[in-house]
Design a protein around this motif. Structure first.
Motif, mmCIF file in Angstrom:
data_model
loop_
_atom_site.group_PDB
_atom_site.id
_atom_site.type_symbol
_atom_site.label_atom_id
_atom_site.label_comp_id
_atom_site.label_asym_id
_atom_site.label_seq_id
_atom_site.Cartn_x
_atom_site.Cartn_y
_atom_site.Cartn_z
ATOM 1 N N PRO A 146 42.950 52.934 0.441
ATOM 2 C CA PRO A 146 43.229 54.321 0.066
ATOM 3 C C PRO A 146 42.762 54.692 -1.339
ATOM 4 O O PRO A 146 42.469 55.842 -1.605
ATOM 5 C CB PRO A 146 44.751 54.429 0.177
ATOM 6 N N GLU A 147 42.667 53.720 -2.230
ATOM 7 C CA GLU A 147 42.333 54.033 -3.625
ATOM 8 C C GLU A 147 40.842 53.967 -3.942
ATOM 9 O O GLU A 147 40.433 54.257 -5.050
ATOM 10 C CB GLU A 147 43.105 53.107 -4.576
ATOM 11 N N SER A 148 40.019 53.576 -2.978
ATOM 12 C CA SER A 148 38.580 53.503 -3.250
ATOM 13 C C SER A 148 37.801 53.773 -1.974
ATOM 14 O O SER A 148 38.376 53.931 -0.911
ATOM 15 C CB SER A 148 38.215 52.116 -3.791
ATOM 16 N N ARG A 149 36.520 53.820 -2.110
ATOM 17 C CA ARG A 149 35.665 53.997 -0.941
ATOM 18 C C ARG A 149 35.245 52.629 -0.423
ATOM 19 O O ARG A 149 34.074 52.301 -0.362
ATOM 20 C CB ARG A 149 34.451 54.832 -1.312
ATOM 21 N N THR A 150 36.229 51.839 -0.060
ATOM 22 C CA THR A 150 35.961 50.501 0.462
ATOM 23 C C THR A 150 36.423 50.428 1.906
ATOM 24 O O THR A 150 37.575 50.716 2.212
ATOM 25 C CB THR A 150 36.693 49.426 -0.361
ATOM 26 N N SER A 151 35.491 50.073 2.774
ATOM 27 C CA SER A 151 35.851 49.795 4.163
ATOM 28 C C SER A 151 35.923 48.279 4.297
ATOM 29 O O SER A 151 35.211 47.553 3.606
ATOM 30 C CB SER A 151 34.828 50.390 5.127
ATOM 31 N N TRP A 152 36.800 47.803 5.169
ATOM 32 C CA TRP A 152 36.992 46.363 5.294
ATOM 33 C C TRP A 152 37.223 45.996 6.760
ATOM 34 O O TRP A 152 37.619 46.821 7.571
ATOM 35 C CB TRP A 152 38.152 45.880 4.433
ATOM 36 N N CYS A 153 36.965 44.756 7.058
ATOM 37 C CA CYS A 153 37.237 44.210 8.381
ATOM 38 C C CYS A 153 37.659 42.759 8.193
ATOM 39 O O CYS A 153 36.998 42.008 7.471
ATOM 40 C CB CYS A 153 36.001 44.294 9.269
ATOM 41 N N ALA A 154 38.768 42.377 8.820
ATOM 42 C CA ALA A 154 39.281 41.007 8.751
ATOM 43 C C ALA A 154 39.175 40.381 10.141
ATOM 44 O O ALA A 154 39.676 40.942 11.113
ATOM 45 C CB ALA A 154 40.726 41.000 8.276
ATOM 46 N N LEU A 155 38.505 39.239 10.204
ATOM 47 C CA LEU A 155 38.333 38.508 11.462
ATOM 48 C C LEU A 155 39.031 37.167 11.331
ATOM 49 O O LEU A 155 38.675 36.370 10.468
ATOM 50 C CB LEU A 155 36.837 38.296 11.744
ATOM 51 N N PRO A 156 40.039 36.906 12.170
ATOM 52 C CA PRO A 156 40.788 35.652 12.040
ATOM 53 C C PRO A 156 39.937 34.449 12.418
ATOM 54 O O PRO A 156 39.108 34.512 13.323
ATOM 55 C CB PRO A 156 41.967 35.816 12.994
ATOM 56 N N ILE A 157 40.154 33.351 11.701
ATOM 57 C CA ILE A 157 39.474 32.099 12.007
ATOM 58 C C ILE A 157 40.352 31.324 12.982
ATOM 59 O O ILE A 157 41.520 31.086 12.722
ATOM 60 C CB ILE A 157 39.254 31.263 10.724
ATOM 61 N N ARG A 158 39.779 31.002 14.098
ATOM 62 C CA ARG A 158 40.512 30.244 15.114
ATOM 63 C C ARG A 158 40.585 28.783 14.681
ATOM 64 O O ARG A 158 39.556 28.160 14.420
ATOM 65 C CB ARG A 158 39.817 30.330 16.477
ATOM 66 N N GLN A 159 41.767 28.260 14.592
ATOM 67 C CA GLN A 159 41.949 26.860 14.224
ATOM 68 C C GLN A 159 41.724 25.997 15.461
ATOM 69 O O GLN A 159 41.969 26.420 16.580
ATOM 70 C CB GLN A 159 43.366 26.629 13.684
#
Length: 162
Positions: A146-159
């Motif tokens: 919300p505070e910047s123009r940053t888009s993100w994506c988190a992909l979980p690492i399968r153990q």
């Protein structure tokens, strides 16, 4: 064509005699050549491919290669979105922790990024929907800070064994 790349910094811990990933960080930054809201220039299209290749190369290691193709698509979509709608300086960060691969793309635009609703016959405008679907398929997430123009994506690492 100005581009800065900070190499992957591997911070590792020893666990039972084996190295274990703590945090690996890689950052790339470039200035967009084309104007905001226009077709992606040839130079910027090459940068999208370059960012995709860099991320793919960083995820070739054990335990990460299963996320490589998905991460490459996500990077392509997020970087293209930053070029077309944000402009200025675009910064890609890749953070790898024990639990996830996190991709962050920041641009110099104004306002908050928005996910559009393209017409059924539109040839573009589905990039963020693709990111959303890929992240959900793997049990990850995506969004905008919300505070910047940053888009993100988190992909979980399968153990192993999960």
């Amino acid at each position: 064509m100005t581009q800065t790349i900070t190499p992957f910094r591997a911070a590792r811990e020893q666990t039972a005699g084996r190295p274990r990933r703590r945090n690996d960080v890689m950052e790339c930054e470039f200035v967009v050549e084309g104007a905001v809201g226009t077709t992606v220039s040839d130079v910027d299209a090459r940068r999208v491919r370059h960012m995709r290749t860099i991320v793919g190369d960083q995820l070739r290691g054990p335990g990460l290669s299963g996320l490589r193709e998905t991460a490459e698509v996500v990077v392509s979509e997020l970087v293209t979105n930053a070029i077309v709608y944000g402009g200025g300086t675009v910064k890609l960060s890749l953070l790898v922790t024990r639990a996830e691969v996190r991709l962050l793309v920041r641009d110099s635009g104004i306002g908050s990024p928005l996910q559009g609703e393209p017409a059924l016959d539109a040839e573009s405008g589905r990039g963020l929907l693709i990111v959303e679907l890929l992240a959900a398929e793997l049990g990850g997430g995506w969004g905008f800070t919300p505070e910047s123009r940053t888009s993100w994506c988190a992909l979980p690492i399968r153990q192993a064994g999960s």
